[in-house]
Write an enzyme that holds these catalytic residues in place. Sequence first.
Site, PDB file in Angstrom:
ATOM      1  N   ASP A 508       0.871  -1.178   0.000  1.00 14.05           N
ATOM      2  CA  ASP A 508       0.000   0.000   0.000  1.00 14.05           C
ATOM      3  C   ASP A 508       0.913   1.235   0.000  1.00 14.05           C
ATOM      4  O   ASP A 508       2.082   1.148   0.383  1.00 14.05           O
ATOM      5  CB  ASP A 508      -0.887  -0.044   1.258  1.00 14.05           C
ATOM      6  CG  ASP A 508      -1.573   1.273   1.513  1.00 14.05           C
ATOM      7  OD1 ASP A 508      -2.226   1.781   0.580  1.00 14.05           O
ATOM      8  OD2 ASP A 508      -1.444   1.805   2.630  1.00 14.05           O
ATOM      9  N   ASP A 510       0.027   5.241   0.838  1.00 14.00           N
ATOM     10  CA  ASP A 510      -0.092   6.236   1.914  1.00 14.00           C
ATOM     11  C   ASP A 510      -0.218   5.569   3.271  1.00 14.00           C
ATOM     12  O   ASP A 510      -1.040   4.686   3.459  1.00 14.00           O
ATOM     13  CB  ASP A 510      -1.324   7.126   1.681  1.00 14.00           C
ATOM     14  CG  ASP A 510      -1.209   7.925   0.419  1.00 14.00           C
ATOM     15  OD1 ASP A 510      -0.553   8.967   0.442  1.00 14.00           O
ATOM     16  OD2 ASP A 510      -1.753   7.472  -0.624  1.00 14.00           O
TER      17      ASP A 510
END
Length: 736
Positions: A508, A510
């Site tokens: 992932d 952020d």
Amino acid sequence: MPKLHIVANRLPYSISKQDNEYQLIESVGGLATGMKSVYTEYGGKWIGWSGLNSDDLNPKEAAEIDALLEEKGCATVPLSENDILEYYEGFSNKTIWPLFHYFTQYVDYSPENWETYKRVNQRFADRVLDVCEEGDTVWVHDYQLLLVPEMIKSKKPGVTVGFFLHIPFPSYEVFRILPWRMELLSGMLGADLLGFHIYDYERHFISSVRRLHGYEINFNQIHAEERIIKVDAYPMGIDYDKFSKASTAVMQKTIHERSDLHKELEKYFMVSPDRRLILSIDRLDYSKGIPQRLKAFGKFLEKYPDFRGKVTMIMLAVPSRGHVEEYQLLKKEVDELVGKINGEFGSVNYAPVWYFYRALPFENLVELYNTCDVALITPLRDGMNLVAKEYVASRNTQTGVIVLSEMAGVSKEMGEAITINPINEDEIAEALNTALTMPVEEQKERMKYLQNRIQRYSIFKWAGDFVQDLDKVKLLQKEYLAKKITSSVYNEIEAKYKKAKNRAIFLDYDGTLTPFHKNPLEASPNEELFDILKKLIADEKNTVTIISGRDRYTLEKWFADVPINLICEHGVWLRKLGEDWQTLTSVNNDWMPMIRPILERFVDRTPGSFIEEKNYSLVWHYRKAEPDQSLIRANELKDELLGMVGNLNLEIMEGSKVIEVKNGGINKGIAALQFIKNKKYDFLTALGDDWTDEFMFKELPKEAISIKVGLKRTAAAYKLESVDAVRDFLKKLGDN
Ligand code: ADQ
């Protein structure tokens, strides 16, 4: 066997000297009673100050007193004259006390007092560290020792620390006034469990933590860097049976056995049976609203002249903090007001106010509780107020009425009292009339409920609940820490990594590879991150994929120079190395014109929030908005959207400070599975920090090494605490 220790400013004994010998006098206050049952049962110590000025004692005397206290399980913290002046009377009583009771005009901002407060708190903490061992539990009490929890925790993290605040915790707008607000809050956050009398104080505390520390908070759990901290409300109770039994005993005494006070009270009623008594009891403190109470009583006598000559207010004021100027002025004001009312409404055989400026023995206190028809309790602010509960416990006849300030914590438990605003003298005067004319049946009906409630949640139940929750918080913390990637866990993962021939790595973006940025468009990767990723990609056995909720244009631009796979918009778009963008599922955007205006309305009402439009989703971002307000708005928005999305086959995803509306049936889990379906991978890992990543953790095969970033509850097998830890982890893997 782990022990439980109590830390409070004062020990549960005071010292007196008789015939050249020191003696201990046991305190009878609520806290002493409740805590004694706790620390003796758990074999711990009570750490605190004896109440004596250490400058007045020679070493032999000090040792003699310490030994006496030691026998009772007490460990002494000495205070010199200067400490008493600057730590106790100064910072505790001239800074924190007025501020936390909303008397900002009285707050003294002396930096010298602050320094002494820190020094003395450290002395308390050091004494605690002397007597406790890792694995023990320590329960710290009240506003004099706000820094102690952190001072203990930082030295002995294995000690479970509880903290209880006996006074109100003010709203953030007031708390923020203090120049040392951050230090005080950090000090308190050394605790694992923080208790307040009522939910309002808990709420204020949480709001200050959110604003000053920015920690993520789930209901009443604070997700601090390394720990979950629990905050809760525990309304402190009293030793109900002690008051109830004493009250019965007092009434059963023969005339000869009765105290002078008791005889005086009886004489008063002998003059005329329709005479009435109102009781007022407090420490003489400006937070208690004593002048306003006297004035309201004056108003009552003025407005209801029939009661003149028939109603007397017994006013007990325990001398308190007499060295502090505000308290001296208050004493003068109260003296004058009593004189004024007695002068105006009194006569040769009638004094409207009987004023006692002293502490009374327990027996007298109970006699007063027992005899007075009305308890008039009108603090301007009060953490709890135990007098109200003691009055209830002493009413064996179940008659009696309480007129109670809505500003006292206890009012939350006493819906049957007549509640008033303590500034509103007219309202108090009216309430007195209502109380004095209330039919006996109604008094009994109300008192019955009050007694049931106050008896049930006694000081012992209160202390027991807190201690039990301290145990529970340990379990909760374990649950969150169980899967931490320690060095031995890392070695196991690395061994699997080395053995593998085909590895799929899902990352992932952020909150996982990069910290959150106030402006999401500025959260581009830095050189360090590029280096880490390039090293991983350079290994031919690795298939590295960024899997993010972001739109494809941004990720394509940021990773233009990195040969990496991209999955965007939570799985809507996929770009495999060397291939074009493709959608993983057939989706449409017909719903957007219906949903966009709703989000726009929320942007208008929530300054700092904005809409991001992706190909197949709409996102409302509120990271830059005011935290408390935006949280309320986020809930409202979810509520509103939930009513619509079902029909449109849409999903609402709640990420970190974002709410995203997207087509149903697409998520990171489904996308990751699609991605790996045509090849056999013998090492699978997925790293992510928020709710949307949980789909990956759940969907990927069991043997996958799923890693949650942060402390929140998760379906992942492992946890890393921060973005830095993720980068270290990936760097080490890449170095193989
Ligand atoms: P206090 O401000 O001291 O306590 P309170 O809760 O009312 O206020 O307790 C006072 C105690 O002193 C009572 O137990 C009462 O019996 C006793 N007392 C009062 N007058 C007396 C007298 N004349 N003689 C003898 N005893 C007398 C702080 C907070 C409160 C919180 C308590 C407990 O300010 O809001 O309820 O701690 O957490």
